[in-house]
Write a protein that holds these residues in place. Structure first.
Motif, PDB file in Angstrom:
ATOM      1  N   HIS A 194       5.765   3.557  12.606  1.00  0.00           N
ATOM      2  CA  HIS A 194       5.153   3.020  11.382  1.00  0.00           C
ATOM      3  C   HIS A 194       3.822   2.341  11.701  1.00  0.00           C
ATOM      4  O   HIS A 194       2.840   2.509  10.968  1.00  0.00           O
ATOM      5  CB  HIS A 194       6.104   2.010  10.721  1.00  0.00           C
ATOM      6  CG  HIS A 194       7.051   2.609   9.738  1.00  0.00           C
ATOM      7  ND1 HIS A 194       6.667   3.005   8.480  1.00  0.00           N
ATOM      8  CD2 HIS A 194       8.375   2.889   9.820  1.00  0.00           C
ATOM      9  CE1 HIS A 194       7.705   3.500   7.832  1.00  0.00           C
ATOM     10  NE2 HIS A 194       8.754   3.447   8.625  1.00  0.00           N
ATOM     11  N   LEU A 197       1.009   4.810  12.295  1.00  0.00           N
ATOM     12  CA  LEU A 197       0.571   5.453  11.060  1.00  0.00           C
ATOM     13  C   LEU A 197      -0.293   4.519  10.218  1.00  0.00           C
ATOM     14  O   LEU A 197      -1.412   4.856   9.818  1.00  0.00           O
ATOM     15  CB  LEU A 197       1.804   5.907  10.274  1.00  0.00           C
ATOM     16  CG  LEU A 197       1.605   6.977   9.198  1.00  0.00           C
ATOM     17  CD1 LEU A 197       0.926   8.210   9.770  1.00  0.00           C
ATOM     18  CD2 LEU A 197       2.955   7.347   8.595  1.00  0.00           C
ATOM     19  N   PHE A 198       0.207   3.314   9.945  1.00  0.00           N
ATOM     20  CA  PHE A 198      -0.510   2.428   9.034  1.00  0.00           C
ATOM     21  C   PHE A 198      -1.725   1.759   9.682  1.00  0.00           C
ATOM     22  O   PHE A 198      -2.647   1.358   8.982  1.00  0.00           O
ATOM     23  CB  PHE A 198       0.445   1.368   8.476  1.00  0.00           C
ATOM     24  CG  PHE A 198       1.316   1.894   7.371  1.00  0.00           C
ATOM     25  CD1 PHE A 198       0.804   2.074   6.095  1.00  0.00           C
ATOM     26  CD2 PHE A 198       2.636   2.230   7.610  1.00  0.00           C
ATOM     27  CE1 PHE A 198       1.598   2.577   5.073  1.00  0.00           C
ATOM     28  CE2 PHE A 198       3.434   2.733   6.590  1.00  0.00           C
ATOM     29  CZ  PHE A 198       2.909   2.905   5.319  1.00  0.00           C
ATOM     30  N   LEU A 204      -4.142   4.605   4.110  1.00  0.00           N
ATOM     31  CA  LEU A 204      -2.732   4.793   3.768  1.00  0.00           C
ATOM     32  C   LEU A 204      -2.093   3.557   3.151  1.00  0.00           C
ATOM     33  O   LEU A 204      -1.321   3.656   2.182  1.00  0.00           O
ATOM     34  CB  LEU A 204      -1.954   5.220   5.020  1.00  0.00           C
ATOM     35  CG  LEU A 204      -0.470   5.550   4.803  1.00  0.00           C
ATOM     36  CD1 LEU A 204      -0.301   6.667   3.779  1.00  0.00           C
ATOM     37  CD2 LEU A 204       0.196   5.938   6.123  1.00  0.00           C
ATOM     38  N   VAL A 208      -0.315   3.814  -0.532  1.00  0.00           N
ATOM     39  CA  VAL A 208       1.111   3.603  -0.802  1.00  0.00           C
ATOM     40  C   VAL A 208       1.318   2.441  -1.770  1.00  0.00           C
ATOM     41  O   VAL A 208       2.068   2.552  -2.752  1.00  0.00           O
ATOM     42  CB  VAL A 208       1.885   3.363   0.517  1.00  0.00           C
ATOM     43  CG1 VAL A 208       3.313   2.935   0.227  1.00  0.00           C
ATOM     44  CG2 VAL A 208       1.882   4.627   1.371  1.00  0.00           C
ATOM     45  N   VAL A 272       5.596   9.626   4.454  1.00  0.00           N
ATOM     46  CA  VAL A 272       5.594   8.589   5.496  1.00  0.00           C
ATOM     47  C   VAL A 272       6.916   8.601   6.253  1.00  0.00           C
ATOM     48  O   VAL A 272       6.944   8.657   7.492  1.00  0.00           O
ATOM     49  CB  VAL A 272       5.342   7.196   4.886  1.00  0.00           C
ATOM     50  CG1 VAL A 272       5.624   6.100   5.916  1.00  0.00           C
ATOM     51  CG2 VAL A 272       3.912   7.086   4.377  1.00  0.00           C
ATOM     52  N   TRP A 348      -3.504  13.477   8.254  1.00  0.00           N
ATOM     53  CA  TRP A 348      -3.603  12.097   7.777  1.00  0.00           C
ATOM     54  C   TRP A 348      -5.060  11.645   7.686  1.00  0.00           C
ATOM     55  O   TRP A 348      -5.332  10.513   7.271  1.00  0.00           O
ATOM     56  CB  TRP A 348      -2.848  11.154   8.720  1.00  0.00           C
ATOM     57  CG  TRP A 348      -1.368  11.313   8.689  1.00  0.00           C
ATOM     58  CD1 TRP A 348      -0.587  11.853   9.673  1.00  0.00           C
ATOM     59  CD2 TRP A 348      -0.468  10.932   7.645  1.00  0.00           C
ATOM     60  NE1 TRP A 348       0.734  11.838   9.304  1.00  0.00           N
ATOM     61  CE2 TRP A 348       0.840  11.271   8.056  1.00  0.00           C
ATOM     62  CE3 TRP A 348      -0.642  10.344   6.394  1.00  0.00           C
ATOM     63  CZ2 TRP A 348       1.957  11.036   7.268  1.00  0.00           C
ATOM     64  CZ3 TRP A 348       0.465  10.108   5.600  1.00  0.00           C
ATOM     65  CH2 TRP A 348       1.752  10.446   6.035  1.00  0.00           C
TER      66      TRP A 348
END
Length: 409
Positions: A194, A197-198, A204, A208, A272, A348
């Motif tokens: 996580h 990714l963030f 992102l 979200v 996600v 992404w």
């Protein structure tokens, strides 16, 4: 009336600003956790969490083109989870609560409002306290279940901070009848994924959170349900406000715009969670003895949601679980097979490159679709690769070339 005001004085003394009495929410959640138990994090647990996150990041290196996103590794108790994530909950819940407070004010007949005068503000204060007490109960329940900062798929904690909750991980592992250290490492893998990714997809977090807010903006308030709930308030017992169940007062608006908002939210959550599941299982394969059992248990847990998540969904009208998790995970697996890890993760780079809900039906076709390979050459995941992050409520920025959300590679 004087007796009523006197008895409510303590409950409403810290109304704060905004539609939710967040001070009351914290007090209710802390009281609930104190009654249920909130074990302090021991030095051993703190070291174990830091080591698990360090090892997890190492395992993820060959499974992801995104670099490590962890700047700080911490172990939280349940109260710390609430305190550290409250800012994001405020952004998500305030818009919904403001409509409930407004609906409560509408219950007062127009001809009576002029007579009430300054007392009108009491309605808003009462609504903020009522909603704050209910949110406190919901967050207290969630705090007893969540395993990490990113456990429910939203970027709730501070950016770059990977956090695990040892007491909840221990309880969850006992329920699975699996070794605690193995469960801890699997949770650490998910948290580290996580963070990658963030931290390294700049747009992102805003994407979200704005998807959640956009859906919440279309939720209608059931005035009859509010009127019924307020009818159960006992003026001689201020604590009766906290016992009122607000479930059912919010209903999604059955309109094309609201359906589109829901689809956007569910797709974002599924993409996600599907990416995290696929990358984590790839990294853990052959390393964790019970990786298959753990993967299936976590998929079911995220797809079904626990009792606390269901309570929260009933309270604010939002279901924070990815309905199409398995399809999303299969899509990321197909992309890995046909485009490789770098090609998969390069999607992404911009929200327009990501799969749509329709692409879930045929992941292989999407993975093999034509796209410009030159766009992926030299893609630097350690630097911002997309539009600037947007705050919830801010209009979504569009590319200057006139493309829209339906653009596909």
């Amino acid at each position: 009336m004087q007796q009523f005001m006197s008895q409510l004085q303590h409950l409403l003394s810290t109304s704060g600003s905004g539609p939710v009495n967040w001070d009351l929410a914290r007090q209710v959640a802390a009281s609930q956790l104190a009654a249920a138990g909130d074990p302090a994090v021991s030095p051993y647990e703190r070291n174990a969490v830091e080591e698990a996150l360090r090892l997890a990041d190492l395992w993820l290196e060959p499974a992801s083109a995104l670099p490590s996103g962890i700047q700080t590794s911490v172990a939280w108790n349940r109260n710390e989870w609430i305190y550290k994530t409250l800012d994001v909950w405020r952004k998500l819940c305030d818009p919904v609560a403001s409509r409930m407070v407004g609906a409560m004010g509408d219950l007062v007949p127009p001809e009576a409002r002029a007579q009430l005068g300054p007392m009108q503000s009491m309605v808003a204060t009462l609504g903020g306290a009522l909603f704050g007490g209910q949110l406190g109960q919901a967050l207290g329940s969630l705090a007893a279940e969540v395993l990490s900062a990113g456990d429910i798929g939203l970027p709730l904690g501070p950016a770059g901070t990977a956090a695990l909750i040892p007491a909840n991980i221990k309880a969850y592992g006992e329920g699975l009848e699996l070794p605690e250290d193995e469960v801890r490492l699997y949770v650490a893998l998910r948290e580290a994924a996580h963070q990658r990714l963030f931290q390294h997809v700049p747009w992102l977090r805003g994407h979200v959170l704005s998807a959640v807010e956009m859906y919440a903006s279309g939720i209608r308030v059931n005035r009859e349900a509010i009127e019924e709930a307020m009818g159960r308030v006992d003026p001689t017992d201020p604590e009766s406000m906290q016992a009122i169940a607000l479930e059912g007062i919010f209903t999604p608006e059955d309109s094309p715009a609201q359906k589109a908002s829901l689809a956007r939210l569910e797709t974002a959550l599924a993409l996600v969670e599907g990416w995290v599941c696929h990358v984590v299982d790839s990294a853990a394969s052959g390393r964790l003895p019970n990786v298959v059992r753990l993967a299936e248990a976590f998929r079911r847990r995220r797809a079904a949601g626990g009792p606390a998540e269901q309570t929260f969904a009933a309270l604010v009208g939002l279901e924070l679980r990815p309905r199409r998790l398995r399809e999303a995970a299969a899509l990321w697996a197909a992309l890995t097979e046909h485009r490789g890890i770098s090609g998969r993760d390069a999607l992404w780079g911009h929200p327009d490159l990501l799969p749509s809900e329709d692409d879930f039906a045929d992941p292989v076709a999407f993975a093999m679709s034509e796209f410009d390979l030159s766009e992926l050459e030299g893609f630097d995941f350690s630097a911002p690769g997309g539009p600037e992050e947007q705050a919830p409520g801010e209009p979504e920025r569009r590319p200057d070339d006139g493309t829209d959300d339906d653009k596909r590679p």
